[in-house]
Design an enzyme around this catalytic site. Structure first.
Site, PDB file in Angstrom:
ATOM      1  N   HIS A  18      30.583  37.087  25.349  1.00  0.00           N
ATOM      2  CA  HIS A  18      31.422  37.809  24.384  1.00  0.00           C
ATOM      3  C   HIS A  18      31.085  39.289  24.506  1.00  0.00           C
ATOM      4  O   HIS A  18      30.242  39.821  23.802  1.00  0.00           O
ATOM      5  CB  HIS A  18      31.154  37.289  22.968  1.00  0.00           C
ATOM      6  CG  HIS A  18      32.079  37.834  21.922  1.00  0.00           C
ATOM      7  ND1 HIS A  18      32.432  37.131  20.797  1.00  0.00           N
ATOM      8  CD2 HIS A  18      32.718  39.026  21.814  1.00  0.00           C
ATOM      9  CE1 HIS A  18      33.234  37.847  20.042  1.00  0.00           C
ATOM     10  NE2 HIS A  18      33.424  39.020  20.647  1.00  0.00           N
ATOM     11  N   HIS A  20      33.251  42.978  25.266  1.00  0.00           N
ATOM     12  CA  HIS A  20      34.445  43.764  25.553  1.00  0.00           C
ATOM     13  C   HIS A  20      34.021  44.923  26.447  1.00  0.00           C
ATOM     14  O   HIS A  20      33.256  45.790  26.020  1.00  0.00           O
ATOM     15  CB  HIS A  20      35.067  44.282  24.255  1.00  0.00           C
ATOM     16  CG  HIS A  20      35.452  43.198  23.300  1.00  0.00           C
ATOM     17  ND1 HIS A  20      36.711  42.638  23.277  1.00  0.00           N
ATOM     18  CD2 HIS A  20      34.730  42.555  22.346  1.00  0.00           C
ATOM     19  CE1 HIS A  20      36.757  41.694  22.345  1.00  0.00           C
ATOM     20  NE2 HIS A  20      35.563  41.623  21.767  1.00  0.00           N
ATOM     21  N   HIS A 198      39.135  34.915  19.326  1.00  0.00           N
ATOM     22  CA  HIS A 198      38.360  35.409  18.188  1.00  0.00           C
ATOM     23  C   HIS A 198      38.894  34.733  16.926  1.00  0.00           C
ATOM     24  O   HIS A 198      40.116  34.725  16.688  1.00  0.00           O
ATOM     25  CB  HIS A 198      38.537  36.913  18.042  1.00  0.00           C
ATOM     26  CG  HIS A 198      37.779  37.734  19.026  1.00  0.00           C
ATOM     27  ND1 HIS A 198      37.819  37.507  20.377  1.00  0.00           N
ATOM     28  CD2 HIS A 198      36.949  38.807  18.846  1.00  0.00           C
ATOM     29  CE1 HIS A 198      37.048  38.402  20.999  1.00  0.00           C
ATOM     30  NE2 HIS A 198      36.515  39.200  20.094  1.00  0.00           N
ATOM     31  N   GLU A 201      35.568  35.641  11.947  1.00  0.00           N
ATOM     32  CA  GLU A 201      34.660  36.758  11.670  1.00  0.00           C
ATOM     33  C   GLU A 201      35.199  37.480  10.439  1.00  0.00           C
ATOM     34  O   GLU A 201      34.675  37.386   9.352  1.00  0.00           O
ATOM     35  CB  GLU A 201      34.572  37.718  12.865  1.00  0.00           C
ATOM     36  CG  GLU A 201      33.654  38.900  12.591  1.00  0.00           C
ATOM     37  CD  GLU A 201      33.834  40.066  13.553  1.00  0.00           C
ATOM     38  OE1 GLU A 201      32.867  40.827  13.722  1.00  0.00           O
ATOM     39  OE2 GLU A 201      34.924  40.233  14.113  1.00  0.00           O
ATOM     40  N   ASP A 279      29.033  41.819  22.011  1.00  0.00           N
ATOM     41  CA  ASP A 279      30.355  42.231  21.538  1.00  0.00           C
ATOM     42  C   ASP A 279      30.744  43.598  22.107  1.00  0.00           C
ATOM     43  O   ASP A 279      31.411  43.670  23.133  1.00  0.00           O
ATOM     44  CB  ASP A 279      30.380  42.225  20.003  1.00  0.00           C
ATOM     45  CG  ASP A 279      31.781  42.127  19.429  1.00  0.00           C
ATOM     46  OD1 ASP A 279      32.750  42.119  20.210  1.00  0.00           O
ATOM     47  OD2 ASP A 279      31.915  42.039  18.195  1.00  0.00           O
ATOM     48  N   ASP A 280      30.378  44.672  21.412  1.00  0.00           N
ATOM     49  CA  ASP A 280      30.677  46.047  21.836  1.00  0.00           C
ATOM     50  C   ASP A 280      29.383  46.848  21.719  1.00  0.00           C
ATOM     51  O   ASP A 280      29.192  47.614  20.777  1.00  0.00           O
ATOM     52  CB  ASP A 280      31.760  46.659  20.943  1.00  0.00           C
ATOM     53  CG  ASP A 280      33.066  45.892  21.002  1.00  0.00           C
ATOM     54  OD1 ASP A 280      33.861  46.162  21.912  1.00  0.00           O
ATOM     55  OD2 ASP A 280      33.277  45.015  20.143  1.00  0.00           O
TER      56      ASP A 280
END
Length: 340
Positions: A18, A20, A198, A201, A279-280
């Site tokens: 996961h 990006h 996704h 969340e 994630d990021d």
């Protein structure tokens, strides 16, 4: 073995499922690419960019995230971004990555699909040679855009089908339930792609159900609100549906007040196939080992639980079974060596 418990994490082989790639854009690279491409940023310098990486909601983050994309204009830009990420996570002993790529965030501003895709893919190939990291690309649809736009993006991606491991769904959840994209994901599966989404969340447990039943995804990205629905917890455990959890992201976006309130350990205890991811990372202040260390410290995870998460990350990947087994064997060998 050092007495520092994070040393165990440092050597643990792991996969990231996961991530990006646009979210690995560090402030230094954002400023450098802006200068290279003549893009005017609303920040005076790197410190000002870093100060802007301070937000309290998913939408605040997304506004900055899409603004940052403006500096990515050439194939070389996407190559540099991706190879920088690989070199960074190699330091965390990440052995396999499956990265998300948001084509609509680029084609919508006039960047050709091929420009972004070819730069990312070339970096993944070179990273495999340089760093011995295997990789796959997951094309994601932006859920705040229309299903028709997603279908058009899928059509544009079909010539690259043998170079794309899966298709996903990301961006803001609220008001954009997975069912909005049911017809698109029917086509995704018919074309032979793996499917992820996704859900759970920002959105409610009902979105996780919809991702499972309407989109028929193989993995849930995030899924941390599943604990609000006991039946959903049982179903996720029964199906062994992987959950790609991103702890530091959840805290930075105020999904939970602090890491001690994060449900990851409860999810593990209830038999869910949990993985840990970043994630990021440029925006959320932590790459893979930072996320592992944060949950270990806040939730009291043992080395055995951390190794289980690492094994899950390979089992949940879209690698072939033989390669999965090889990576899981690396985890087991590492654990045995530490115990010895």
């Amino acid at each position: 073995m050092s007495a520092d418990p994070n040393d165990f994490i440092a050597g643990l082989p792991k996969a990231e499922l996961h991530l990006h790639i646009e979210g690995s854009l560090e402030p230094e690279m954002m400023v450098a690419l802006a200068e290279r491409n003549g893009v005017r940023l609303p920040y005076a310098d790197v410190d000002a960019v870093r100060a802007a990486y301070n937000f309290t909601s998913l939408q605040d983050f997304l506004d900055l995230y899409y603004q940052g994309m403006a500096v990515l204009q050439t194939e070389q830009d996407f190559y540099d971004l991706t190879l920088a990420y690989l070199r960074r996570v190699a330091q965390d002993n990440v052995r396999h990555v499956e990265i998300f790529f948001d084509p609509q965030g680029h084609t919508g501003r006039g960047i050709a699909f091929a420009t972004a895709f070819d730069g990312i893919e070339k970096a993944l190939r070179d990273g495999a040679d340089e760093l011995d990291i295997t990789a796959g690309i997951i094309l994601c649809f932006l859920r705040h855009l229309s299903a028709a736009d997603a279908m058009a993006t899928l059509e544009e991606a079909l010539p690259y089908r043998d170079r794309i491991v899966g298709v996903g769904l990301d961006s803001s959840e609220q008001g954009h339930p997975p069912a909005k994209f049911q017809a698109v994901f029917d086509r995704v599966r018919a074309e032979g792609f793996h499917a992820v989404a996704h859900a759970g969340e920002e959105g409610p447990p009902a979105y996780i159900w919809s991702a499972l039943d309407d989109l028929k995804v193989e993995r849930i990205d995030h899924g941390v609100r599943a604990l609000e629905d006991p039946d959903l917890m049982l179903e996720l455990a029964r199906r062994r549906t992987p959950l790609t959890v991103c702890p530091l992201s959840n805290i930075r976006l105020c999904v939970f007040d602090d890491m001690t309130a994060h449900p990851l350990k409860m999810m593990l205890d209830r038999g869910l196939m949990v993985t840990v991811n970043s994630d990021d990372p440029a925006y959320f202040g932590g790459y893979m080992n930072d996320n592992y260390a944060a949950v270990r410290q806040a939730l009291g995870l043992t080395n055995e639980e951390l190794a289980l998460i690492a094994r899950n990350s390979f089992e949940a990947s879209f690698l072939d079974n033989a390669t999965k087994a090889d990576y899981i064997a690396e985890v087991e060998a590492y654990v045995r060596a530490v115990q010895a």
